[in-house]
Motif scaffolding. Structure first.
Motif, PDB file in Angstrom:
ATOM      1  N   UNK A  93      38.200  79.437  14.196  1.00  0.00           N
ATOM      2  CA  UNK A  93      38.981  79.111  13.005  1.00  0.00           C
ATOM      3  C   UNK A  93      38.149  79.525  11.798  1.00  0.00           C
TER       4      UNK A  93
ATOM      5  N   UNK B 161      37.721  78.364   8.994  1.00  0.00           N
ATOM      6  CA  UNK B 161      37.065  77.299   8.219  1.00  0.00           C
ATOM      7  C   UNK B 161      36.118  76.463   9.083  1.00  0.00           C
ATOM      8  N   UNK B 162      36.462  76.298  10.354  1.00  0.00           N
ATOM      9  CA  UNK B 162      35.649  75.415  11.214  1.00  0.00           C
ATOM     10  C   UNK B 162      34.697  76.143  12.148  1.00  0.00           C
ATOM     11  N   UNK B 163      34.928  77.414  12.367  1.00  0.00           N
ATOM     12  CA  UNK B 163      33.981  78.172  13.184  1.00  0.00           C
ATOM     13  C   UNK B 163      34.458  78.443  14.604  1.00  0.00           C
TER      14      UNK B 163
END
Lengths: 409, 409
Positions: free
Chosen positions: B173, B175-177
């Motif tokens: 993702x 934003x989250x990695x």
């Protein structure tokens, strides 16, 4: 064996790249990532904001009141939980109160066992009996006051609000990989710096109540990660195996309830904390199972007498984004390679301020994810070569910050 | 703007590094990482093995019996669960039975909507109503048979045992990695290859039962990750916010029980699957919120007619370890840089076969964690430049494997 090519054989034009195009969004603040959210806190905060709004209370006025005036002012209008919340918020606000007397300024270096005469207060991420507690105690014993923080954020917060001198957080396991969340938090907390690194061998112990024998055991429980580290030995034992969300909590439960048919795979410190015996130590299958912890401090990091001596190897950790994206990582590494500075770790986390770049190509729009890279480098930030390399790295970065320069043995 | 330095200006001696010292442990098999273990399965398997052992049953004989003989043989001696377990094991064993007739060999390219006339069977990691189902349907609709696999391993297994033609697994993702686990599984499953990539914008919808209005809502629930993506909007709504382990499951629950005061943040497909309405689409705070999914197939990947056309941009993903450790990553990247091959992603996972290297220095023993690096490169594996670069990369690697070469639009 691969040979390290001497600096002189690389072309001069790479060393002297001096191309600058910095975006105005060169912020060092990277937003919190997913798992940080705690709904109760949000709910409670939202409710309180609504209450304050409903009562037409001037929120901006609050910080200008003294703690006593504030308590009286709010208490006269609101519920007790609003008072507590607002006091907590103000107390935690940076600069709201003068620094606590126990944290010496740069002009008064500490000569105490910890900081200014009190034992080092170490916040560790986890619960009592966790491997992180073990790391905290190993790093600072015998004079330390280690206390648990269940949420990772809380360990950072304990530094920010100066209830801790140091925080110990897990960074990586050699078999399972990085604990990403702590790197996101490190990027978000400008004031927090890496003060040291601890690499400790994992010692998974088979813990049982005192007097219990192997033949009494019917079940082994632990966290899925620990169970997977001991898979082969567990198969040989042929007992029931159950996952639990927290091995240290399971150890406490087994001890408190005197459950003699169940062993927990956990740490030496869990045995000590909860009065269990270690039937077997080093129960893990694989050698080379190590945990890496980061020791964090408030910037500028002040050395306590118990901190590692500066005679060991030095490491510097730097975080940066790349103006040209991942394809420029080679150029970033070049600045260190060309000065014989070893890069010992290359991590990346999402660039949460600017997560995706879309590029139009003849075949359509291509999307590239954008990252913050985090490099571990051998050397001190004050070494002339490293200093120079970091200046050049900064020139191709949208954001660049040294996260710490620390000795590690 | 940084300028890409042309290949010719780099020294020839780097291009021609041809230093070889391969360890004998050049295995491509990387062990399963932590979270894979499922205790119930282990317990059950251990119990069954014990039962078979107690009854002196010759385990080696089992595969030589026909399925009917086998059923009768086992059923005569054991409980029903042992029979089911053993049949499952044998069915899943590669090569135990001839390949399923629906998977064409390389000499019979598919001209059907999917593979040999049946709709493409797509295993996706997750539950019904998840974003991964959305990705599976988007990639293969209208003719696809998408089915969920709760555990990541199961999606890989569905390919291995040929119950699926393709698997869709989440990779990252913005934003989250990264979803690390799927890369570990990819390294472990030699037979599985990346067949494509899907980058899809996240569309977090506010889902409620049909007819429910915003003003009816008292509570919003979702997975912590989705909640954190919508933090600002949630604060504005000032409702109770609760975390749930699975948003799609929550959507099903809300729908089945007609709970009109609760909205779930979830996917468009969850609305469709469970008969909910999307009160608001794109409820997330941030633009640039994208999910990256990998489309996987059994090696050699056979193109289905629904697969992306080869006219798009090509990407090649390669995994490798480095004989000299992380400090040689620069050299690895050089092989691509020197040929103008863009590196678009640099990932690493623990080298689980050899997780740590200890080096004695004058200051003591230094431990370096060892990694498998995973690079995404622009280009086709058959491009002469990329081919050459991969040969040179292999020379400084203890392990090197192309995980896939695929078109992506």
């Amino acid at each position: 064996m691969a040979i390290r090519i001497p600096v002189s054989s690389y072309p001069h034009n790479i060393i002297n790249t001096n191309i600058r195009s910095r975006s105005s969004s060169c912020s060092s603040d990277v937003k919190s990532s997913a798992s940080s959210i705690r709904s109760k806190a949000i709910t409670s905060s939202l409710k309180q904001q609504r209450k304050l709004k409903e009562k037409n209370f001037d929120l901006d006025l609050l910080p200008h009141l003294s703690p006593l005036q504030l308590t009286e002012e709010i208490a006269s209008s609101f519920d007790l939980d609003v008072v507590v919340h607002e006091l907590e918020r103000l107390f935690n606000q940076p600069g709201a109160y003068p620094p606590h007397p126990y944290l010496p300024g740069p002009s008064s270096p500490s000569t105490s066992p910890g900081f200014s005469g009190h034992p080092v207060r170490v916040a560790y991420q986890g619960v009592r009996g966790s491997y992180c507690q073990e790391a905290a105690v190993k790093a600072f014993s015998p004079v330390c006051n280690a206390f648990p923080c269940i949420h990772m954020e809380d360990a950072f917060q304990a530094l920010e609000d100066r209830t801790a001198d140091r925080a110990i957080v897990p960074a990586e396991n050699s078999i399972d990989g990085t604990i990403d969340r702590n790197f996101d938090l490190l990027l978000r907390h400008d004031n927090v710096e890496i003060a040291g690194e601890l690499i400790l061998p994992v010692n998974h112990c088979l813990l049982a109540v005192p007097g219990a024998c192997r033949s009494d055991l019917k079940r082994i429980v632990s966290h899925p990660q620990a169970l997977s580290h001991c898979k082969t030995k567990l198969e040989l034992m042929a007992l029931d195996v159950d996952e639990v969300p927290n091995a240290a909590e399971a150890a406490r439960f087994v001890s408190e309830n005197g459950i003699s048919d169940t062993a927990v795979i956990g740490s030496v410190i869990a045995a000590k904390e909860f009065g269990l015996q270690a039937i077997e130590q080093n129960f893990q299958d694989q050698i080379g199972n190590f945990n890496r912890f980061l020791q964090l401090g408030l910037r500028p990091v002040l050395p306590g007498r118990r901190d590692k001596s500066p005679s060991g190897t030095w490491k510097t950790t730097v975080a940066f984004s790349l103006e040209k994206g991942v394809s420029d990582l080679f150029r970033a590494l070049w600045h260190f390679e060309s000065r014989n500075i070893a890069v010992t770790r290359v991590e990346h986390r999402p660039n949460q301020l600017n997560p995706v770049r879309a590029v139009k190509k003849e075949t359509g729009t291509i999307r590239y994810f954008e990252y913050i890279f985090i490099l571990d480098l051998e050397g001190k930030v004050s070494d002339p070569g490293l200093k120079e390399a970091l200046i050049q790295l900064d020139e191709i970065s949208g954001f660049c910050r040294v996260l710490g320069s620390y000795s590690c043995t």
